[in-house]
Scaffold this motif. Structure first.
Motif, short mmCIF file in Angstrom:
data_model
loop_
_atom_site.label_atom_id
_atom_site.label_comp_id
_atom_site.label_asym_id
_atom_site.label_seq_id
_atom_site.Cartn_x
_atom_site.Cartn_y
_atom_site.Cartn_z
N GLN A 130 0.82 -1.22 0.00
CA GLN A 130 0.00 0.00 0.00
C GLN A 130 0.85 1.27 0.00
O GLN A 130 0.58 2.20 -0.77
CB GLN A 130 -0.95 0.02 1.20
CG GLN A 130 -1.87 1.24 1.13
CD GLN A 130 -3.02 1.18 2.11
OE1 GLN A 130 -3.40 0.12 2.61
NE2 GLN A 130 -3.58 2.34 2.38
N VAL A 131 1.89 1.32 0.85
CA VAL A 131 2.68 2.57 0.88
C VAL A 131 3.49 2.76 -0.39
O VAL A 131 3.73 3.90 -0.81
CB VAL A 131 3.62 2.67 2.11
CG1 VAL A 131 2.84 2.99 3.37
CG2 VAL A 131 4.51 1.47 2.27
N ILE A 132 3.91 1.65 -0.99
CA ILE A 132 4.65 1.77 -2.26
C ILE A 132 3.72 2.34 -3.33
O ILE A 132 4.08 3.26 -4.06
CB ILE A 132 5.23 0.39 -2.66
CG1 ILE A 132 6.36 -0.01 -1.69
CG2 ILE A 132 5.75 0.42 -4.10
CD1 ILE A 132 6.80 -1.46 -1.80
N ALA A 133 2.50 1.81 -3.41
CA ALA A 133 1.54 2.31 -4.40
C ALA A 133 1.16 3.76 -4.11
O ALA A 133 1.10 4.60 -5.02
CB ALA A 133 0.29 1.43 -4.40
N ASP A 134 0.92 4.08 -2.82
CA ASP A 134 0.52 5.44 -2.45
C ASP A 134 1.60 6.47 -2.78
O ASP A 134 1.32 7.65 -2.99
CB ASP A 134 0.19 5.52 -0.95
CG ASP A 134 -1.13 4.82 -0.62
OD1 ASP A 134 -1.84 4.41 -1.56
OD2 ASP A 134 -1.43 4.65 0.58
N ALA A 135 2.87 6.01 -2.77
CA ALA A 135 3.97 6.93 -3.10
C ALA A 135 4.17 7.03 -4.61
O ALA A 135 5.07 7.75 -5.07
CB ALA A 135 5.26 6.45 -2.42
#
Lengths: 73, 317
Positions: B226-231
């Motif tokens: 999730q954090v990789i996609a959100d970034a």
């Protein structure tokens, strides 16, 4: 059905023949420890769409299958 | 606007307890601990306090950041094993440093340092601070039942610190909580009220190993993705994954499931054990001081533990 799913996961995990996995096979003899079991249970949760609480120690593949069948309700 | 990391530091106590030494205290072995947890040794306090470890880590981070104590606008600490319930650890550190800025703790168990980072980001975003000191410091050895072989082999003591300055390097974050008092628990001191009638648990770490493991391996991949996609990044863009050092098997599980090269997963659990909320800043400082971090690197930090709670974030170095 649950037994077959577990057997397939174990065969994949340890690289053995699925036919060698019996209900009375112990996880210890298969080289599966409690953390491996937990990892397999996550995959079963995803496949079966249920949450499986691991409160008791399971000695055999058959015990785990029976326990999961009971959790399915 | 949020922050950039200006400096890092860490401290571990001098006393090392090896698996072989532990094997003389409880029924265990180096082979079992290594295979099941990944720990070979841990540092354990003999006279150091949680605050003193935090102070030593802070001094290193301040020196690297070329920052003086009077430039600090706030100190935030995380701990589940502070020397005192009151004052908060951050206030003791403020005293040791001779600082005058506000200081407070954030309690979110093992992933607390990531909750601290997010809290810090909020202060920067509101323009309330220009420089901030954040620390995770844990004396887990005091929270253990040293006759319980299922828990005492896992943990260690240590501290890690960061000095933050204004920047835009905190790219994304995610937080998850699943309230649960059974899977991981450290009961508080029971007290001695003559009126309270309920039974109380001993104030030591209690864990349901399989349920803890299940929560962790579920959280680590979900939160990282999730954090990789959100970034706006791909898994292949990540330079380093800095996972909480709870158990090598959790990290190995993530390595199998993520599209990130195994050598990008940072591991030091063999030296320090699980240092709870100190593990992330301790590991980041080791990476930083080893010269492995380069400007522009994307770091994916992730942690999980008591709460149950998990968290992850992307830092641009």
């Amino acid at each position: 059905m649950v037994f077959e799913k577990i057997a397939a996961l174990i065969a994949d995990h340890v690289g053995c023949d699925i036919a060698d996995i019996k209900a009375e096979s112990t996880f210890e003899a298969l080289g599966i420890d409690s953390l491996d079991t937990a990892e397999m249970v996550i995959e079963l949760e995803e496949e079966l769409g249920i949450e499986i609480q691991l409160k008791e120690k399971m000695e055999t593949v058959g015990q785990l299958a029976k326990y999961i069948e009971s959790q399915k309700g | 606007m949020n922050f950039q990391v200006l400096g890092t530091g860490h401290y571990v106590p001098e006393r090392i307890v090896t698996n072989d030494e532990l094997s003389t205290m409880v029924d265990t072995s180096d082979e079992w601990i290594t295979r099941r947890v990944g720990v070979k040794q841990r540092h354990v306090c003999t006279s150091e306090t949680t605050a003193e470890m935090a102070y030593q880590a802070a001094l290193q981070a301040l020196e690297m950041a070329d920052t003086t104590v009077d430039q600090l606008d706030m100190i935030i600490c995380s701990t589940v094993s502070g020397d005192n319930i009151c004052p908060p650890l951050a206030c003791s550190v403020q005293m040791l440093l001779g600082a005058s800025c506000p200081a407070m703790d954030v309690n979110a168990a093992c992933p607390a340092f990531l909750y601290v980072m997010d809290t810090a980001a909020g202060y920067f975003a509101r323009g309330k601070v220009q420089k901030m000191l954040i620390i995770g410091s844990e004396r887990m050895s005091r929270m253990l039942d040293w006759s319980d072989r299922s828990t005492c082999v896992i943990f260690g003591d240590g501290a890690g610190a960061m000095v933050l300055g204004e920047g835009d390097c905190y790219l994304s974050s995610v937080f998850y909580t699943k309230g649960n008092e059974e899977t991981i628990k450290i009961a508080a001191f029971a007290g001695m009220s003559p009126f309270y009638q309920n039974e109380h648990d001993k104030p030591y770490v209690q864990m349901e190993g399989q349920e803890t493991f299940k929560f962790a391996i579920g959280a680590i991949c979900r939160d990282l993705q999730q954090v990789i996609a959100d970034a706006g990044l791909l898994e292949s863009d990540i330079s380093w994954v800095v996972p909480h050092q709870a158990n090598i098997r959790i990290i190995e599980s993530a390595i199998r499931k993520m599209d990130i090269a195994p050598e990008k997963f940072c591991i030091n659990i063999e030296k320090y054990g699980n240092t709870s909320s100190a593990s992330i800043p301790l590991l980041v400082d080791e990476l930083n001081r080893s010269g492995k971090l380069h400007r522009g690197d994307y770091l994916a930090l992730c942690s999980f533990g008591g709460g149950l709670a998990s968290a992850a974030c992307i830092l641009k170095w």
